[in-house]
Design a protein around this motif. Structure first.
Motif, PDB file in Angstrom:
ATOM      1  N   VAL A 177       0.834  -1.209   0.000  1.00 29.25           N
ATOM      2  CA  VAL A 177       0.000   0.000   0.000  1.00 29.25           C
ATOM      3  C   VAL A 177       0.870   1.261   0.000  1.00 29.25           C
ATOM      4  CG1 VAL A 177      -1.676   1.312   1.361  1.00 29.25           C
ATOM      5  CG2 VAL A 177      -1.943  -1.156   1.100  1.00 29.25           C
ATOM      6  N   VAL A 178       1.977   1.208   0.734  1.00 30.63           N
ATOM      7  CA  VAL A 178       2.868   2.371   0.818  1.00 30.63           C
ATOM      8  C   VAL A 178       3.770   2.467  -0.415  1.00 30.63           C
ATOM      9  CG1 VAL A 178       4.774   3.353   2.130  1.00 30.63           C
ATOM     10  CG2 VAL A 178       2.807   2.420   3.330  1.00 30.63           C
ATOM     11  N   LEU A 179       4.295   1.324  -0.873  1.00 32.54           N
ATOM     12  CA  LEU A 179       5.179   1.338  -2.042  1.00 32.54           C
ATOM     13  C   LEU A 179       4.476   1.902  -3.274  1.00 32.54           C
ATOM     14  CD1 LEU A 179       7.074  -2.101  -1.829  1.00 32.54           C
ATOM     15  CD2 LEU A 179       8.063   0.187  -1.600  1.00 32.54           C
ATOM     16  N   ILE A 180       3.198   1.601  -3.417  1.00 35.76           N
ATOM     17  CA  ILE A 180       2.442   2.083  -4.579  1.00 35.76           C
ATOM     18  C   ILE A 180       2.441   3.607  -4.647  1.00 35.76           C
ATOM     19  CG2 ILE A 180       0.058   2.263  -5.464  1.00 35.76           C
ATOM     20  CD1 ILE A 180      -0.216  -0.737  -4.708  1.00 35.76           C
ATOM     21  N   THR A 181       2.550   4.264  -3.484  1.00 34.73           N
ATOM     22  CA  THR A 181       2.578   5.737  -3.462  1.00 34.73           C
ATOM     23  C   THR A 181       3.996   6.295  -3.622  1.00 34.73           C
ATOM     24  OG1 THR A 181       2.860   5.907  -1.069  1.00 34.73           O
ATOM     25  CG2 THR A 181       0.608   5.712  -1.889  1.00 34.73           C
ATOM     26  N   ARG A 182       4.939   5.423  -4.005  1.00 36.30           N
ATOM     27  CA  ARG A 182       6.355   5.808  -4.165  1.00 36.30           C
ATOM     28  C   ARG A 182       6.987   6.176  -2.817  1.00 36.30           C
ATOM     29  NH1 ARG A 182       8.880   9.311  -9.143  1.00 36.30           N
ATOM     30  NH2 ARG A 182       7.438   7.967 -10.288  1.00 36.30           N
ATOM     31  N   ASN A 183       6.590   5.449  -1.782  1.00 33.53           N
ATOM     32  CA  ASN A 183       7.191   5.598  -0.462  1.00 33.53           C
ATOM     33  C   ASN A 183       7.594   4.216   0.030  1.00 33.53           C
ATOM     34  OD1 ASN A 183       6.933   8.525   0.549  1.00 33.53           O
ATOM     35  ND2 ASN A 183       4.898   8.138  -0.306  1.00 33.53           N
ATOM     36  N   ILE A 184       8.081   4.145   1.240  1.00 33.87           N
ATOM     37  CA  ILE A 184       8.470   2.867   1.830  1.00 33.87           C
ATOM     38  C   ILE A 184       8.266   2.954   3.328  1.00 33.87           C
ATOM     39  CG2 ILE A 184      10.914   3.467   2.221  1.00 33.87           C
ATOM     40  CD1 ILE A 184      11.595   0.600   1.237  1.00 33.87           C
ATOM     41  N   ASP A 185       7.958   1.818   3.954  1.00 36.36           N
ATOM     42  CA  ASP A 185       7.753   1.778   5.402  1.00 36.36           C
ATOM     43  C   ASP A 185       8.653   0.700   6.000  1.00 36.36           C
ATOM     44  OD1 ASP A 185       6.971   1.832   7.987  1.00 36.36           O
ATOM     45  OD2 ASP A 185       4.830   1.579   7.617  1.00 36.36           O
ATOM     46  N   LEU A 186       9.815   1.128   6.509  1.00 35.05           N
ATOM     47  CA  LEU A 186      10.753   0.176   7.105  1.00 35.05           C
ATOM     48  C   LEU A 186      10.420  -0.132   8.564  1.00 35.05           C
ATOM     49  CD1 LEU A 186      14.142   1.531   5.675  1.00 35.05           C
ATOM     50  CD2 LEU A 186      12.803  -0.423   4.884  1.00 35.05           C
ATOM     51  N   SER A 187       9.374   0.486   9.091  1.00 30.61           N
ATOM     52  CA  SER A 187       9.053   0.304  10.506  1.00 30.61           C
ATOM     53  C   SER A 187       7.965  -0.739  10.739  1.00 30.61           C
ATOM     54  CB  SER A 187       8.614   1.643  11.118  1.00 30.61           C
ATOM     55  OG  SER A 187       7.386   2.069  10.562  1.00 30.61           O
ATOM     56  N   ALA A 191      -8.120   4.851  -4.325  1.00 30.57           N
ATOM     57  CA  ALA A 191      -7.025   3.906  -4.570  1.00 30.57           C
ATOM     58  C   ALA A 191      -6.363   4.189  -5.915  1.00 30.57           C
ATOM     59  CB  ALA A 191      -7.547   2.476  -4.522  1.00 30.57           C
ATOM     60  N   ARG A 192      -7.189   4.509  -6.926  1.00 31.84           N
ATOM     61  CA  ARG A 192      -6.605   4.860  -8.235  1.00 31.84           C
ATOM     62  C   ARG A 192      -5.759   6.127  -8.122  1.00 31.84           C
ATOM     63  NH1 ARG A 192     -11.619   2.769  -9.953  1.00 31.84           N
ATOM     64  NH2 ARG A 192     -12.659   4.765  -9.947  1.00 31.84           N
ATOM     65  N   GLU A 193      -6.172   7.019  -7.239  1.00 30.78           N
ATOM     66  CA  GLU A 193      -5.373   8.224  -7.023  1.00 30.78           C
ATOM     67  C   GLU A 193      -4.039   7.896  -6.340  1.00 30.78           C
ATOM     68  OE1 GLU A 193      -9.162  11.323  -6.673  1.00 30.78           O
ATOM     69  OE2 GLU A 193      -8.081  10.700  -4.883  1.00 30.78           O
ATOM     70  N   LEU A 194      -4.034   6.846  -5.497  1.00 30.30           N
ATOM     71  CA  LEU A 194      -2.767   6.410  -4.898  1.00 30.30           C
ATOM     72  C   LEU A 194      -1.786   5.963  -5.983  1.00 30.30           C
ATOM     73  CD1 LEU A 194      -3.966   4.336  -1.793  1.00 30.30           C
ATOM     74  CD2 LEU A 194      -2.826   6.553  -1.764  1.00 30.30           C
ATOM     75  N   TYR A 195      -2.306   5.214  -6.964  1.00 32.61           N
ATOM     76  CA  TYR A 195      -1.456   4.780  -8.087  1.00 32.61           C
ATOM     77  C   TYR A 195      -0.967   5.997  -8.879  1.00 32.61           C
ATOM     78  CZ  TYR A 195      -2.497  -0.203  -7.597  1.00 32.61           C
ATOM     79  OH  TYR A 195      -2.586  -1.505  -7.139  1.00 32.61           O
ATOM     80  N   ALA A 196      -1.848   6.971  -9.074  1.00 29.21           N
ATOM     81  CA  ALA A 196      -1.459   8.163  -9.825  1.00 29.21           C
ATOM     82  C   ALA A 196      -0.362   8.930  -9.102  1.00 29.21           C
ATOM     83  CB  ALA A 196      -2.685   9.059 -10.042  1.00 29.21           C
ATOM     84  N   ILE A 197      -0.480   9.022  -7.788  1.00 29.28           N
ATOM     85  CA  ILE A 197       0.552   9.712  -6.987  1.00 29.28           C
ATOM     86  C   ILE A 197       1.884   8.992  -7.128  1.00 29.28           C
ATOM     87  CG2 ILE A 197       1.254  10.258  -4.616  1.00 29.28           C
ATOM     88  CD1 ILE A 197      -1.769  10.608  -4.011  1.00 29.28           C
ATOM     89  N   GLY A 198       1.848   7.665  -7.091  1.00 35.88           N
ATOM     90  CA  GLY A 198       3.085   6.899  -7.211  1.00 35.88           C
ATOM     91  C   GLY A 198       3.693   6.967  -8.594  1.00 35.88           C
ATOM     92  N   SER A 199       2.842   7.043  -9.625  1.00 38.04           N
ATOM     93  CA  SER A 199       3.346   7.093 -11.004  1.00 38.04           C
ATOM     94  C   SER A 199       4.057   8.407 -11.286  1.00 38.04           C
ATOM     95  CB  SER A 199       2.182   6.909 -11.984  1.00 38.04           C
ATOM     96  OG  SER A 199       1.623   5.635 -11.854  1.00 38.04           O
ATOM     97  N   ASP A 200       3.444   9.518 -10.872  1.00 36.56           N
ATOM     98  CA  ASP A 200       4.029  10.827 -11.142  1.00 36.56           C
ATOM     99  C   ASP A 200       3.539  11.824 -10.087  1.00 36.56           C
ATOM    100  OD1 ASP A 200       4.944  13.243 -12.129  1.00 36.56           O
ATOM    101  OD2 ASP A 200       4.577  12.692 -14.216  1.00 36.56           O
ATOM    102  N   PRO A 201       4.265  11.967  -8.985  1.00 36.18           N
ATOM    103  CA  PRO A 201       3.802  12.849  -7.896  1.00 36.18           C
ATOM    104  C   PRO A 201       3.562  14.289  -8.348  1.00 36.18           C
ATOM    105  CG  PRO A 201       5.653  11.494  -7.172  1.00 36.18           C
ATOM    106  CD  PRO A 201       5.527  11.290  -8.654  1.00 36.18           C
TER     107      PRO A 201
END
Length: 344
Positions: free
Chosen positions: A72-82, A203-213
């Motif tokens: 869920v986080v990676l799709i937004t071009r982020n990462i959660d190491l915690s 959710a589609r907006e999450l993909y859009a954010i990850g594709s091109d913020p």
């Protein structure tokens, strides 16, 4: 704009079947089946032993949840190491509540762990979505901060199975129609999150954010709010994983789940979730988690030394990232060719 494919013009079911069979998730699932087949041939008890199928379903359950949270986080071009530290704190809370208040219903214990996860996820969310700090740095810091809080809270103690009430212990080993209850919970969560990610506008907006913020901001998408919610959701799912961890093992200490954060990232990437955001599915992350656990169980049966097992997993992750990059370049070339054709 969708990219035309060779399946256009065929009946809908044929297009669906073609897309499914040629998907990244299908490829990972085929590798998983082949791996199970090889392990079973090598040692039939792997699948047909007394607990063969049960172990196959139960062992990956916790990592499946963490992989979904990570996806869920990676799709937004982020990462959660915690996520693993969140699991640890939530597992300790679940064990503490269950052992100190034996009459408390299990759903309340689960909600307490889930709420703890959501609270910890909101800490990441504030620092990343509101303050604007890089997700890699923030979650690396909270990885250690949450684990440190866990160590101070536990004080070197361990909550053992004898401290847990009987209903909590029996829940961890219970089954529903022969399927481990913890596996059923993990599967239901995968269904719910997968449905949301496929059919909901946000959710589609999450993909859009990850594709091109940058483009997402220009289009007026609520990027900060959605990224905030993605991290809270990731934390809540990791909190639920903490409850399952306490129920699965019946004992909790301050190191519960330690090291699973990288396994969660690896599982999501193996399952086709792009490390650079914008693509991938929850189903792929879940299958990637099952594949990763099965690899770790299978390689010793095949006589592969311990140090080579980690090398094999690392090679698979690098291969998955290279494959994602090649597929992205291929899609970009096809879109460029379509635009040139339309402009002619």
């Amino acid at each position: 704009m969708s990219v035309p494919t060779r399946t256009e013009g065929r009946p809908a079911w044929q297009r669906f079947a073609a897309r499914t069979l040629t998907s990244r998730e299908a490829a990972v699932a085929i590798v998983l089946v082949l791996l199970i087949l090889v392990a079973t041939i090598q040692r039939p008890s792997f699948l047909f032993g007394q607990d063969g199928i049960r172990d196959l379903l139960l062992t990956p359950s916790i990592l499946v949840l963490l992989a979904v949270a990570q996806a869920v986080v990676l799709i937004t071009r982020n990462i959660d190491l915690s996520v693993a530290s969140t699991l640890g704190l939530s597992a300790w809370l679940a064990g503490t509540v269950a052992s100190n208040m034996p009459g408390v219903p299990l759903p309340f214990v689960a909600l307490a762990a889930l709420g703890m996860g959501a609270l910890l996820g909101s800490v990441n969310a504030v620092l990343i979505a509101v303050v604007g700090a890089p997700a890699l740095v923030v979650t690396l810091g909270t990885l250690y901060a949450f684990r440190g809080i866990n160590v101070m809270w536990a004080g070197g103690k361990t909550i053992s199975a004898s401290d847990m009430p009987a209903d909590f212990r029996s829940f961890g080993v219970s089954s529903v129609f022969g399927v481990p209850t913890l596996s059923v919970i993990a599967l239901v969560l995968v269904f719910v999150v997968a449905w949301y990610m496929r059919y909901r506008q946000s959710a589609r907006e999450l993909y859009a954010i990850g594709s091109d913020p940058a483009a997402a901001l220009m289009l007026g998408l609520p990027s900060k709010r959605l990224v905030f919610l993605a991290f809270v959701a990731s934390g809540a799912i990791a909190g639920l994983a903490g409850f399952l961890y306490a129920a699965r093992y019946g004992a909790v200490d301050s190191q519960a789940g330690s090291g699973l954060e990288l396994s969660a990232v690896a599982a999501a990437v193996l399952g086709g979730v792009a490390i650079f955001g914008g693509s991938g599915t929850v189903w792929g992350a879940a299958i990637g988690a099952v594949l990763l656990i099965t690899i770790n169980r299978t390689l010793p049966l095949l006589g592969v030394p311990q140090f080579w097992q980690q090398a094999v997993v690392g090679a698979l992750i690098i291969g998955a990232i290279i494959l994602d990059r090649l597929l992205s370049l291929q899609r970009a070339r096809r879109l460029s060719a379509i635009r040139e054709k339309e402009n002619d």
